[in-house]
Design a protein around this motif. Structure first.
Motif, PDB file in Angstrom:
ATOM      1  N   THR A  78       0.605  -1.237  -0.028  1.00  0.00           N
ATOM      2  CA  THR A  78      -0.071   0.076   0.061  1.00  0.00           C
ATOM      3  C   THR A  78       0.857   1.157  -0.003  1.00  0.00           C
ATOM      4  O   THR A  78       1.695   1.339   0.767  1.00  0.00           O
ATOM      5  CB  THR A  78      -0.946   0.280   1.156  1.00  0.00           C
ATOM      6  N   ARG A  79       0.496   2.172  -0.874  1.00  0.00           N
ATOM      7  CA  ARG A  79       1.260   3.495  -0.823  1.00  0.00           C
ATOM      8  C   ARG A  79       0.170   4.589  -0.687  1.00  0.00           C
ATOM      9  O   ARG A  79      -0.849   4.677  -1.375  1.00  0.00           O
ATOM     10  CB  ARG A  79       2.002   3.565  -2.289  1.00  0.00           C
ATOM     11  N   TYR A  80       0.392   5.597   0.170  1.00  0.00           N
ATOM     12  CA  TYR A  80      -0.343   6.436   0.304  1.00  0.00           C
ATOM     13  C   TYR A  80       0.318   7.860  -0.598  1.00  0.00           C
ATOM     14  O   TYR A  80       1.487   8.247  -0.261  1.00  0.00           O
ATOM     15  CB  TYR A  80      -0.597   7.084   1.499  1.00  0.00           C
ATOM     16  N   ILE A  81      -0.511   8.583  -1.459  1.00  0.00           N
ATOM     17  CA  ILE A  81      -0.050   9.420  -2.203  1.00  0.00           C
ATOM     18  C   ILE A  81      -0.963  10.435  -2.416  1.00  0.00           C
ATOM     19  O   ILE A  81      -2.185  10.262  -2.519  1.00  0.00           O
ATOM     20  CB  ILE A  81       0.508   8.974  -3.792  1.00  0.00           C
ATOM     21  N   THR A  82      -0.433  11.851  -2.174  1.00  0.00           N
ATOM     22  CA  THR A  82      -1.378  13.020  -2.518  1.00  0.00           C
ATOM     23  C   THR A  82      -0.828  13.623  -3.469  1.00  0.00           C
ATOM     24  O   THR A  82       0.184  13.770  -3.944  1.00  0.00           O
ATOM     25  CB  THR A  82      -1.315  13.940  -1.168  1.00  0.00           C
ATOM     26  N   THR A  83      -1.948  13.843  -4.391  1.00  0.00           N
ATOM     27  CA  THR A  83      -1.607  14.687  -5.851  1.00  0.00           C
ATOM     28  C   THR A  83      -2.728  15.581  -5.959  1.00  0.00           C
ATOM     29  O   THR A  83      -3.752  15.613  -5.468  1.00  0.00           O
ATOM     30  CB  THR A  83      -1.638  13.650  -6.785  1.00  0.00           C
ATOM     31  N   THR A  84      -2.400  16.613  -7.151  1.00  0.00           N
ATOM     32  CA  THR A  84      -3.575  17.657  -7.352  1.00  0.00           C
ATOM     33  C   THR A  84      -4.046  17.092  -8.884  1.00  0.00           C
ATOM     34  O   THR A  84      -3.409  16.726  -9.840  1.00  0.00           O
ATOM     35  CB  THR A  84      -2.531  18.866  -7.405  1.00  0.00           C
ATOM     36  N   ILE A  85      -5.388  17.679  -9.119  1.00  0.00           N
ATOM     37  CA  ILE A  85      -6.074  17.260 -10.277  1.00  0.00           C
ATOM     38  C   ILE A  85      -5.185  18.547 -11.288  1.00  0.00           C
ATOM     39  O   ILE A  85      -5.087  19.700 -10.762  1.00  0.00           O
ATOM     40  CB  ILE A  85      -7.399  17.536 -10.417  1.00  0.00           C
ATOM     41  N   GLN A  86      -4.875  17.929 -12.293  1.00  0.00           N
ATOM     42  CA  GLN A  86      -4.025  19.062 -13.430  1.00  0.00           C
ATOM     43  C   GLN A  86      -5.272  19.528 -14.438  1.00  0.00           C
ATOM     44  O   GLN A  86      -6.366  19.092 -14.470  1.00  0.00           O
ATOM     45  CB  GLN A  86      -3.188  18.392 -13.865  1.00  0.00           C
ATOM     46  N   ALA A  87      -4.754  20.552 -15.202  1.00  0.00           N
ATOM     47  CA  ALA A  87      -5.431  21.097 -16.380  1.00  0.00           C
ATOM     48  C   ALA A  87      -6.116  19.997 -17.018  1.00  0.00           C
ATOM     49  O   ALA A  87      -5.532  18.862 -17.219  1.00  0.00           O
ATOM     50  CB  ALA A  87      -4.760  21.709 -17.203  1.00  0.00           C
ATOM     51  N   GLY A  88      -7.085  20.037 -17.709  1.00  0.00           N
ATOM     52  CA  GLY A  88      -7.884  18.786 -18.223  1.00  0.00           C
ATOM     53  C   GLY A  88      -8.496  17.818 -17.452  1.00  0.00           C
ATOM     54  O   GLY A  88      -8.698  16.713 -17.906  1.00  0.00           O
ATOM     55  N   ASN A  89      -8.580  18.125 -16.162  1.00  0.00           N
ATOM     56  CA  ASN A  89      -9.090  17.093 -15.355  1.00  0.00           C
ATOM     57  C   ASN A  89      -8.265  15.889 -15.122  1.00  0.00           C
ATOM     58  O   ASN A  89      -8.556  14.900 -15.246  1.00  0.00           O
ATOM     59  CB  ASN A  89     -10.352  16.811 -15.475  1.00  0.00           C
TER      60      ASN A  89
END
Length: 96
Positions: free
Chosen positions: A4-15
């Motif tokens: 299991t890996r927990y990663i936080t990311t952000t929605i980029q342009a174009g969803n």
């Protein structure tokens, strides 16, 4: 045993969503689960037409500016498509 890996990311342009997992081999099958936190309250919340018209001109301008800013990535990404529609010659397109 599953890793299991927990990663936080952000929605980029174009969803779009980008996940970088450098330690996994190319072609590795993975399972992705998205947990979307509640959105914080903001001034761009949905507002009905009558409520909007009751706001001051400055408040209306602020809401419209925020909505335009939020829409900008979509229009930049799809520029060729909407420019084609803007420059469409209807007489030429629908001529018999």
């Amino acid at each position: 045993m599953k890793q299991t890996r927990y990663i936080t990311t952000t929605i980029q342009a174009g969803n779009r969503l980008e996940i970088d997992l450098p330690n996994l081999p190319i072609g590795q099958t993975i399972e992705v689960i998205l947990i979307i936190p509640d959105a914080p309250e903001s001034n761009t919340h949905s507002i009905d037409r009558r409520s909007f018209l009751k706001l001051s001109i400055e408040q209306r301008r602020q809401i419209l500016a925020q909505q335009a800013e939020a829409a900008l990535p979509y229009y930049e990404e799809n520029k060729a498509e909407w420019e084609e529609w803007i420059n469409l010659d209807i007489a030429e397109t629908y001529a018999p």
